[in-house]
Design a protein around this motif. Structure first.
Motif, PDB file in Angstrom:
ATOM      1  N   PHE A 110       0.839  -1.197   0.000  1.00  0.00           N
ATOM      2  CA  PHE A 110       0.000   0.000   0.000  1.00  0.00           C
ATOM      3  C   PHE A 110       0.876   1.250   0.000  1.00  0.00           C
ATOM      4  CE2 PHE A 110      -3.691   2.344   2.342  1.00  0.00           C
ATOM      5  CZ  PHE A 110      -4.053   2.949   1.153  1.00  0.00           C
ATOM      6  N   GLY A 111       1.929   1.229   0.797  1.00  0.00           N
ATOM      7  CA  GLY A 111       2.859   2.358   0.811  1.00  0.00           C
ATOM      8  C   GLY A 111       3.523   2.557  -0.542  1.00  0.00           C
ATOM      9  N   GLN A 112       3.913   1.465  -1.176  1.00  0.00           N
ATOM     10  CA  GLN A 112       4.539   1.548  -2.495  1.00  0.00           C
ATOM     11  C   GLN A 112       3.577   2.141  -3.527  1.00  0.00           C
ATOM     12  OE1 GLN A 112       5.558  -2.599  -3.007  1.00  0.00           O
ATOM     13  NE2 GLN A 112       7.682  -2.276  -2.372  1.00  0.00           N
ATOM     14  N   LEU A 113       2.348   1.663  -3.535  1.00  0.00           N
ATOM     15  CA  LEU A 113       1.366   2.126  -4.514  1.00  0.00           C
ATOM     16  C   LEU A 113       0.999   3.595  -4.302  1.00  0.00           C
ATOM     17  CD1 LEU A 113      -0.976  -0.995  -4.533  1.00  0.00           C
ATOM     18  CD2 LEU A 113       0.519  -0.245  -6.397  1.00  0.00           C
ATOM     19  N   ASP A 133      -3.410   9.802  10.712  1.00  0.00           N
ATOM     20  CA  ASP A 133      -2.425   8.978  10.015  1.00  0.00           C
ATOM     21  C   ASP A 133      -2.937   7.571   9.732  1.00  0.00           C
ATOM     22  OD1 ASP A 133      -2.298   8.147  12.681  1.00  0.00           O
ATOM     23  OD2 ASP A 133      -0.139   7.791  12.649  1.00  0.00           O
ATOM     24  N   SER A 134      -4.202   7.299  10.073  1.00  0.00           N
ATOM     25  CA  SER A 134      -4.822   6.043   9.656  1.00  0.00           C
ATOM     26  C   SER A 134      -5.075   6.052   8.157  1.00  0.00           C
ATOM     27  CB  SER A 134      -6.146   5.825  10.395  1.00  0.00           C
ATOM     28  OG  SER A 134      -7.049   6.891  10.126  1.00  0.00           O
ATOM     29  N   ASP A 135      -5.066   7.243   7.565  1.00  0.00           N
ATOM     30  CA  ASP A 135      -5.249   7.373   6.124  1.00  0.00           C
ATOM     31  C   ASP A 135      -3.973   6.940   5.409  1.00  0.00           C
ATOM     32  OD1 ASP A 135      -7.910   8.169   6.050  1.00  0.00           O
ATOM     33  OD2 ASP A 135      -7.442  10.272   6.357  1.00  0.00           O
ATOM     34  N   PRO A 136      -4.016   6.816   4.083  1.00  0.00           N
ATOM     35  CA  PRO A 136      -2.868   6.267   3.342  1.00  0.00           C
ATOM     36  C   PRO A 136      -1.534   6.941   3.602  1.00  0.00           C
ATOM     37  CG  PRO A 136      -4.800   6.327   1.930  1.00  0.00           C
ATOM     38  CD  PRO A 136      -5.206   6.976   3.214  1.00  0.00           C
ATOM     39  N   ILE A 137      -1.538   8.220   3.928  1.00  0.00           N
ATOM     40  CA  ILE A 137      -0.279   8.909   4.180  1.00  0.00           C
ATOM     41  C   ILE A 137       0.511   8.247   5.300  1.00  0.00           C
ATOM     42  CG2 ILE A 137      -1.398  10.560   5.739  1.00  0.00           C
ATOM     43  CD1 ILE A 137       1.648  11.196   3.429  1.00  0.00           C
ATOM     44  N   GLY A 138      -0.189   7.697   6.295  1.00  0.00           N
ATOM     45  CA  GLY A 138       0.493   7.006   7.384  1.00  0.00           C
ATOM     46  C   GLY A 138       1.232   5.774   6.892  1.00  0.00           C
ATOM     47  N   TYR A 139       0.596   5.022   5.989  1.00  0.00           N
ATOM     48  CA  TYR A 139       1.223   3.826   5.425  1.00  0.00           C
ATOM     49  C   TYR A 139       2.443   4.201   4.581  1.00  0.00           C
ATOM     50  CZ  TYR A 139      -2.802   1.081   6.916  1.00  0.00           C
ATOM     51  OH  TYR A 139      -3.763   0.464   7.678  1.00  0.00           O
ATOM     52  N   TYR A 140       2.306   5.313   3.857  1.00  0.00           N
ATOM     53  CA  TYR A 140       3.431   5.751   3.021  1.00  0.00           C
ATOM     54  C   TYR A 140       4.637   6.136   3.866  1.00  0.00           C
ATOM     55  CZ  TYR A 140       6.372   8.735   0.177  1.00  0.00           C
ATOM     56  OH  TYR A 140       7.462   9.294  -0.442  1.00  0.00           O
ATOM     57  N   LEU A 141       4.432   6.943   4.884  1.00  0.00           N
ATOM     58  CA  LEU A 141       5.545   7.376   5.726  1.00  0.00           C
ATOM     59  C   LEU A 141       6.187   6.188   6.434  1.00  0.00           C
ATOM     60  CD1 LEU A 141       3.983  10.626   7.232  1.00  0.00           C
ATOM     61  CD2 LEU A 141       5.723  10.474   5.442  1.00  0.00           C
ATOM     62  N   ASN A 142       5.362   5.226   6.841  1.00  0.00           N
ATOM     63  CA  ASN A 142       5.887   4.025   7.481  1.00  0.00           C
ATOM     64  C   ASN A 142       6.730   3.221   6.492  1.00  0.00           C
ATOM     65  OD1 ASN A 142       5.654   2.159   9.953  1.00  0.00           O
ATOM     66  ND2 ASN A 142       5.046   0.801   8.278  1.00  0.00           N
ATOM     67  N   TYR A 143       6.225   3.085   5.267  1.00  0.00           N
ATOM     68  CA  TYR A 143       6.951   2.344   4.231  1.00  0.00           C
ATOM     69  C   TYR A 143       8.289   2.999   3.903  1.00  0.00           C
ATOM     70  CZ  TYR A 143       8.215   1.482  -0.656  1.00  0.00           C
ATOM     71  OH  TYR A 143       8.902   1.235  -1.820  1.00  0.00           O
ATOM     72  N   LYS A 144       8.318   4.335   3.896  1.00  0.00           N
ATOM     73  CA  LYS A 144       9.539   5.067   3.545  1.00  0.00           C
ATOM     74  C   LYS A 144      10.447   5.332   4.753  1.00  0.00           C
ATOM     75  CE  LYS A 144      10.340   6.662  -0.028  1.00  0.00           C
ATOM     76  NZ  LYS A 144      11.104   6.135  -1.191  1.00  0.00           N
ATOM     77  N   HIS A 145      10.036   4.872   5.931  1.00  0.00           N
ATOM     78  CA  HIS A 145      10.826   5.048   7.155  1.00  0.00           C
ATOM     79  C   HIS A 145      11.047   6.531   7.468  1.00  0.00           C
ATOM     80  CE1 HIS A 145      12.761   0.823   6.301  1.00  0.00           C
ATOM     81  NE2 HIS A 145      11.436   0.788   6.386  1.00  0.00           N
ATOM     82  N   ILE A 146       9.994   7.310   7.327  1.00  0.00           N
ATOM     83  CA  ILE A 146      10.060   8.752   7.569  1.00  0.00           C
ATOM     84  C   ILE A 146       9.354   9.065   8.891  1.00  0.00           C
ATOM     85  CG2 ILE A 146       9.365  11.033   6.742  1.00  0.00           C
ATOM     86  CD1 ILE A 146       9.507   9.913   3.898  1.00  0.00           C
TER      87      ILE A 146
END
Length: 373
Positions: A110-113, A133-146
């Motif tokens: 999900f973070g990648q997409l 951060d339950s929204d997709p932005i949270g998954y993205y930041l987690n995926y990118k280690h930010i």
């Protein structure tokens, strides 16, 4: 390196972002201990407005012109349902182990997409503030280690619905551990890359989280000066003359304000607010002027449903009404919107779960009661 960036999903989020920016300005002006954090960064915050669940409309341009933000960017955030390949990873297999493996894969994918829709390079900001951060932005930041700071979605909202625990009901401690080491993602302070989570009042929350930090909204609003309030009114209110004309109606009669909310399906929602109008159309036996303040994400046509009532726009947070001098209502009625911050009413009625039990199955809205350790 940029100073700050706020990722907002609602008008209320923008309102709190403004409060935080004014706070930095006032600290710099006073020359306090934290002045070095703000004295050289006034007006250097970026505001990101997600289009996923809210129609920001003309406020985008007004935010660009208000001088409070360095840059205002719209964000085409995508829900997981936008990506068909994720559906199998959200399907319950009946096995805790298989579900966890799928969840690990889901969070990463999900973070990648989401990456192609991200409008800024978050690594170029010193401080990242994310509402909801339950929204997709949270998954993205987690995926990118930010690393980022989280903020509560609405005033005291966790008290009435601890979504982190509810969404992860059963074996929560294990899931929280998995999130803490970065294998999955849980919102509201449980993610590995969430530095802390700002909440209004820790004392009212049933379940502690070590990353909660208390930042009372009242402290921020008490700092506001007249010029600050005027700036925010210009930012949020598109037509102040029209709004004031509406608000001036019936000053010689009792006045009631009902807050609309995107509750249930439309037929049930119509019944809910029809019942509320009928129930609260009188104050002390006298006919009242009834106004409905539309919720930004409630798209029911209240003008058609109640042609004789005054319908206030949903394109601004209700807190803006606090800044209009001389405004007074006898009664304010809310189902779930927390009204603790509202100052312009004599009586506040918060209906909550007991009221909603009459319109839908209790398990739908009685979230905290279903949480298991």
């Amino acid at each position: 390196m940029h100073e700050r960036i706020y990722v907002c999903h609602t008008f209320y989020h923008v309102y709190v972002a403004c409060l935080k920016e004014f706070h930095i300005m006032h600290e710099a002006t006073l020359g306090g201990d934290k002045a070095s954090n703000g004295s050289n960064s006034i007006g250097r915050a970026t505001l990101v407005l997600s289009k996923m669940s809210n129609k920001f409309g003309s406020i985008v341009q007004r935010a660009r012109e208000c001088g409070l933000f360095e840059e205002v960017i719209e964000y085409d955030e995508k829900e997981d349902t936008f990506f068909p390949e994720l559906k199998p990873l959200r399907t319950n297999t009946g096995s805790l182990v298989k579900n966890m493996i799928n969840r690990i894969r889901f969070c990463k994918r999900f973070g990648q997409l989401q990456e192609k829709y991200i409008p800024v390079d978050f690594k170029k900001y010193k401080d990242i503030y994310v509402f909801c951060d339950s929204d997709p932005i949270g998954y993205y930041l987690n995926y990118k280690h930010i690393y980022y700071h989280a903020l509560e979605d609405g005033l005291n909202c966790i008290k009435y619905g601890d979504t982190a625990r509810y969404d992860n009901n059963g074996h929560f401690k294990f899931k929280a551990f998995m999130s803490a080491i970065g294998l999955i993602f849980i919102q509201n302070g449980y993610g590995k890359y969430c530095l802390d989570m700002e909440v209004n009042d820790i004392s009212i929350l049933d379940y502690p989280c070590k990353k909660y930090i208390e930042v009372p909204r009242k402290d921020l609003t008490d700092e506001l000066q007249k010029a600050d309030k005027e700036l925010m009114l210009k930012l949020f209110i598109e037509n102040m003359d029209e709004l004031k004309k509406q608000l001036d109606e019936g000053k010689d009669k009792p006045r009631v304000l009902i807050l609309s909310e995107p509750l249930c399906e439309l037929p049930v929602r119509k019944q809910i607010f029809t019942d509320l109008v009928n129930e609260y159309s009188k104050v002390d036996g006298k006919d009242a002027i009834v106004m409905i303040k539309q919720h930004p994400r409630d798209y029911l046509d209240y003008n058609e449903l109640f042609p004789d009532l005054i319908i206030l726009s949903g394109n601004f947070p209700m807190e803006m009404l606090n800044f209009i001098e001389g405004l007074k209502f006898d009664r304010l009625v809310s189902v779930y919107t927390v009204v603790d911050s509202i100052k312009f009413v004599d009586e506040k009625i918060f209906l909550g779960d007991d009221f909603m039990d009459k319109y839908e199955a209790p398990e739908i809205h009685r979230i905290n009661e279903q949480i298991k350790d």
